[in-house]
Design a protein around this motif. Structure first.
Motif, PDB file in Angstrom:
ATOM      1  N   THR A   1      -9.256  -6.375 -10.157  1.00 25.34           N
ATOM      2  CA  THR A   1      -8.981  -5.009 -10.757  1.00 25.34           C
ATOM      3  C   THR A   1     -10.196  -4.440 -11.398  1.00 25.34           C
ATOM      4  O   THR A   1     -10.716  -3.549 -11.328  1.00 25.34           O
ATOM      5  CB  THR A   1      -7.773  -5.221 -12.026  1.00 25.34           C
ATOM      6  OG1 THR A   1      -6.647  -5.559 -11.224  1.00 25.34           O
ATOM      7  CG2 THR A   1      -7.701  -3.889 -12.886  1.00 25.34           C
ATOM      8  N   GLN A   2     -11.098  -5.601 -11.950  1.00 24.52           N
ATOM      9  CA  GLN A   2     -12.401  -5.217 -12.286  1.00 24.52           C
ATOM     10  C   GLN A   2     -13.064  -4.717 -11.602  1.00 24.52           C
ATOM     11  O   GLN A   2     -13.976  -3.650 -11.507  1.00 24.52           O
ATOM     12  CB  GLN A   2     -12.989  -6.350 -13.344  1.00 24.52           C
ATOM     13  CG  GLN A   2     -12.264  -6.662 -14.728  1.00 24.52           C
ATOM     14  CD  GLN A   2     -12.490  -5.457 -15.561  1.00 24.52           C
ATOM     15  OE1 GLN A   2     -13.563  -4.720 -15.605  1.00 24.52           O
ATOM     16  NE2 GLN A   2     -11.463  -5.147 -16.383  1.00 24.52           N
ATOM     17  N   ALA A   3     -13.255  -5.339 -10.398  1.00 22.65           N
ATOM     18  CA  ALA A   3     -13.989  -4.908  -9.242  1.00 22.65           C
ATOM     19  C   ALA A   3     -13.599  -3.444  -8.776  1.00 22.65           C
ATOM     20  O   ALA A   3     -14.569  -2.742  -8.477  1.00 22.65           O
ATOM     21  CB  ALA A   3     -13.676  -6.095  -7.900  1.00 22.65           C
ATOM     22  N   GLU A   4     -12.357  -3.358  -8.699  1.00 22.49           N
ATOM     23  CA  GLU A   4     -12.049  -1.814  -8.310  1.00 22.49           C
ATOM     24  C   GLU A   4     -12.317  -0.715  -9.241  1.00 22.49           C
ATOM     25  O   GLU A   4     -12.638   0.236  -8.879  1.00 22.49           O
ATOM     26  CB  GLU A   4     -10.090  -1.799  -8.030  1.00 22.49           C
ATOM     27  CG  GLU A   4      -9.957  -2.777  -6.743  1.00 22.49           C
ATOM     28  CD  GLU A   4      -8.337  -2.880  -7.000  1.00 22.49           C
ATOM     29  OE1 GLU A   4      -8.042  -3.008  -5.867  1.00 22.49           O
ATOM     30  OE2 GLU A   4      -7.668  -2.823  -7.844  1.00 22.49           O
ATOM     31  N   LEU A   5     -12.296  -1.344 -10.651  1.00 25.13           N
ATOM     32  CA  LEU A   5     -12.962  -0.149 -11.729  1.00 25.13           C
ATOM     33  C   LEU A   5     -14.321   0.136 -11.540  1.00 25.13           C
ATOM     34  O   LEU A   5     -14.632   1.194 -11.745  1.00 25.13           O
ATOM     35  CB  LEU A   5     -12.576  -0.851 -13.014  1.00 25.13           C
ATOM     36  CG  LEU A   5     -11.212  -0.976 -13.544  1.00 25.13           C
ATOM     37  CD1 LEU A   5     -10.984  -1.857 -14.804  1.00 25.13           C
ATOM     38  CD2 LEU A   5     -10.600   0.688 -13.709  1.00 25.13           C
ATOM     39  N   TRP A   6     -15.062  -0.902 -11.245  1.00 23.00           N
ATOM     40  CA  TRP A   6     -16.218  -0.628 -10.819  1.00 23.00           C
ATOM     41  C   TRP A   6     -16.646   0.342  -9.718  1.00 23.00           C
ATOM     42  O   TRP A   6     -17.347   1.041  -9.657  1.00 23.00           O
ATOM     43  CB  TRP A   6     -17.269  -1.965 -10.813  1.00 23.00           C
ATOM     44  CG  TRP A   6     -17.693  -2.437 -12.096  1.00 23.00           C
ATOM     45  CD1 TRP A   6     -16.656  -3.335 -12.946  1.00 23.00           C
ATOM     46  CD2 TRP A   6     -18.862  -2.607 -12.636  1.00 23.00           C
ATOM     47  NE1 TRP A   6     -17.375  -3.500 -14.271  1.00 23.00           N
ATOM     48  CE2 TRP A   6     -18.788  -3.373 -13.985  1.00 23.00           C
ATOM     49  CE3 TRP A   6     -20.037  -1.999 -12.347  1.00 23.00           C
ATOM     50  CZ2 TRP A   6     -19.945  -3.305 -14.892  1.00 23.00           C
ATOM     51  CZ3 TRP A   6     -21.108  -2.226 -13.415  1.00 23.00           C
ATOM     52  CH2 TRP A   6     -20.974  -2.683 -14.672  1.00 23.00           C
ATOM     53  N   ASN A   7     -15.844   0.022  -8.710  1.00 22.84           N
ATOM     54  CA  ASN A   7     -15.870   0.839  -7.546  1.00 22.84           C
ATOM     55  C   ASN A   7     -15.561   2.349  -7.926  1.00 22.84           C
ATOM     56  O   ASN A   7     -16.058   3.236  -7.357  1.00 22.84           O
ATOM     57  CB  ASN A   7     -14.983   0.205  -6.486  1.00 22.84           C
ATOM     58  CG  ASN A   7     -14.661   1.115  -5.034  1.00 22.84           C
ATOM     59  OD1 ASN A   7     -13.834   1.961  -5.100  1.00 22.84           O
ATOM     60  ND2 ASN A   7     -15.811   0.942  -4.430  1.00 22.84           N
ATOM     61  N   GLN A   8     -14.605   2.188  -8.620  1.00 16.65           N
ATOM     62  CA  GLN A   8     -14.034   3.794  -8.874  1.00 16.65           C
ATOM     63  C   GLN A   8     -14.723   4.663  -9.784  1.00 16.65           C
ATOM     64  O   GLN A   8     -15.242   5.636  -9.490  1.00 16.65           O
ATOM     65  CB  GLN A   8     -12.524   3.558  -9.731  1.00 16.65           C
ATOM     66  CG  GLN A   8     -12.059   5.045  -9.972  1.00 16.65           C
ATOM     67  CD  GLN A   8     -10.883   4.744 -10.901  1.00 16.65           C
ATOM     68  OE1 GLN A   8     -10.132   3.490 -11.053  1.00 16.65           O
ATOM     69  NE2 GLN A   8     -10.046   5.950 -11.258  1.00 16.65           N
ATOM     70  N   TYR A   9     -15.473   3.822 -10.941  1.00 15.06           N
ATOM     71  CA  TYR A   9     -16.276   4.671 -11.981  1.00 15.06           C
ATOM     72  C   TYR A   9     -17.637   4.542 -11.496  1.00 15.06           C
ATOM     73  O   TYR A   9     -18.506   5.183 -12.242  1.00 15.06           O
ATOM     74  CB  TYR A   9     -15.988   3.992 -13.228  1.00 15.06           C
ATOM     75  CG  TYR A   9     -14.513   4.412 -13.771  1.00 15.06           C
ATOM     76  CD1 TYR A   9     -14.127   5.531 -13.853  1.00 15.06           C
ATOM     77  CD2 TYR A   9     -13.512   3.440 -13.924  1.00 15.06           C
ATOM     78  CE1 TYR A   9     -12.793   6.106 -14.240  1.00 15.06           C
ATOM     79  CE2 TYR A   9     -12.221   3.775 -14.127  1.00 15.06           C
ATOM     80  CZ  TYR A   9     -11.786   5.173 -14.389  1.00 15.06           C
ATOM     81  OH  TYR A   9     -10.417   5.320 -14.646  1.00 15.06           O
TER      82      TYR A   9
END
Length: 269
Positions: free
Chosen positions: A132-140
């Motif tokens: 989830t944290q990795a995906e947040l960094w990908n998104q933002y």
């Protein structure tokens, strides 16, 4: 049928294994570090399964009802007909780690992103939110997710490289890429976002819990702990208590890189 793969700097071939489809890691290189044969059912004799195996085998590894045999030097392995196909990945990963731990490479339960050529690893138990944290960094922050669950870290003369490999657990993210590790982030779930740098015994304990130790290999623990000591000496570790939101990304970015950090794709005026 055989397929050849290059993972990090290790080349190996797998015979008779249509279940493995690692196109990103395929290679044409001829010289192999190890080979694994996956046997299929050979039929029954008087109601008993019969398998003819030729070779000198030193180690027997069993996971539930499935068995792998290896020679003394871990150069050749045979996997007996599988009851559960999911165990194939476990056997292959164990064989691979046996080879790479002798090359100063660690195996950690972690996700890995490439943010402006800086590697961030998110550590913690299953379900804590690494992917989830990795995906947040990908998104933002448009970071590349190299792997969502498994990271191999290689010590070099200049830095530590985090590598993507074919093993990625339940996460869908799996890139054949590497990035210099800049920091490790140990995750905790919380109602408010906060971050602090870990030191001393607390730092060692937080990271050690995410390391896979090759206890089956002679001198494997010594090799692993030596590389881990170098890793912890050179790479900072932070504990991030957080919600799964953009504010957690911003807080981590400001703490790890500094408030004046400017991504390389932004032109300074």
């Amino acid at each position: 049928m055989k397929k050849r793969y290059m993972v990090i700097d290790v080349c190996f071939q797998i015979y008779n294994c249509p279940h493995v489809n690692w196109k990103l890691f395929e290679t044409e290189k001829k010289e192999m570090d190890f080979s694994i044969f996956v046997l299929s059912n050979k039929g029954e004799i008087h109601g008993m399964e019969y398998i003819n195996i030729i070779g000198n085998w030193k180690h027997i590894i069993r996971r539930e009802s499935d068995i792998m045999l290896t020679d003394a030097n871990w150069k050749t392995g045979v996997i007996l007909p599988l009851w559960k196909k999911m165990h194939l990945s476990n056997f292959l990963c164990q064989f691979f780690y046996t080879c790479v731990v002798q090359r100063h490479i660690l195996y950690l339960h972690s996700s890995l992103i490439n943010y402006q050529r800086h590697g961030l690893m998110f550590l913690g138990p299953s379900g804590i939110g690494k992917t989830t944290q990795a995906e947040l960094w990908n998104q933002y922050r448009d970071a590349l997710i190299i792997n969502g669950d498994v990271v191999f870290v290689q010590e070099t003369s200049e830095t530590f490289l985090g590598w993507g490999t074919p093993w990625h657990g339940s996460s869908p993210y799996c890139e054949n890429a590497n990035v210099p590790v800049y920091a490790m982030i140990v995750l905790k779930q919380a109602s408010e976002n906060s971050i602090r740098e870990l030191t001393g015994f607390e730092k060692v304990t937080a990271v050690s819990n995410s390391v896979f130790y090759p206890r089956w290999l002679k001198n494997g623990m010594e090799l692993c702990l030596e590389t881990l000591d170098h890793f912890l000496t050179r790479i900072p570790v932070y504990e991030l208590s957080c919600r799964p939101d953009e504010d957690a990304v911003k807080l981590t970015e400001e703490t790890v890189f500094g408030r004046n950090f400017m991504p390389s794709n932004i032109i300074r005026i």
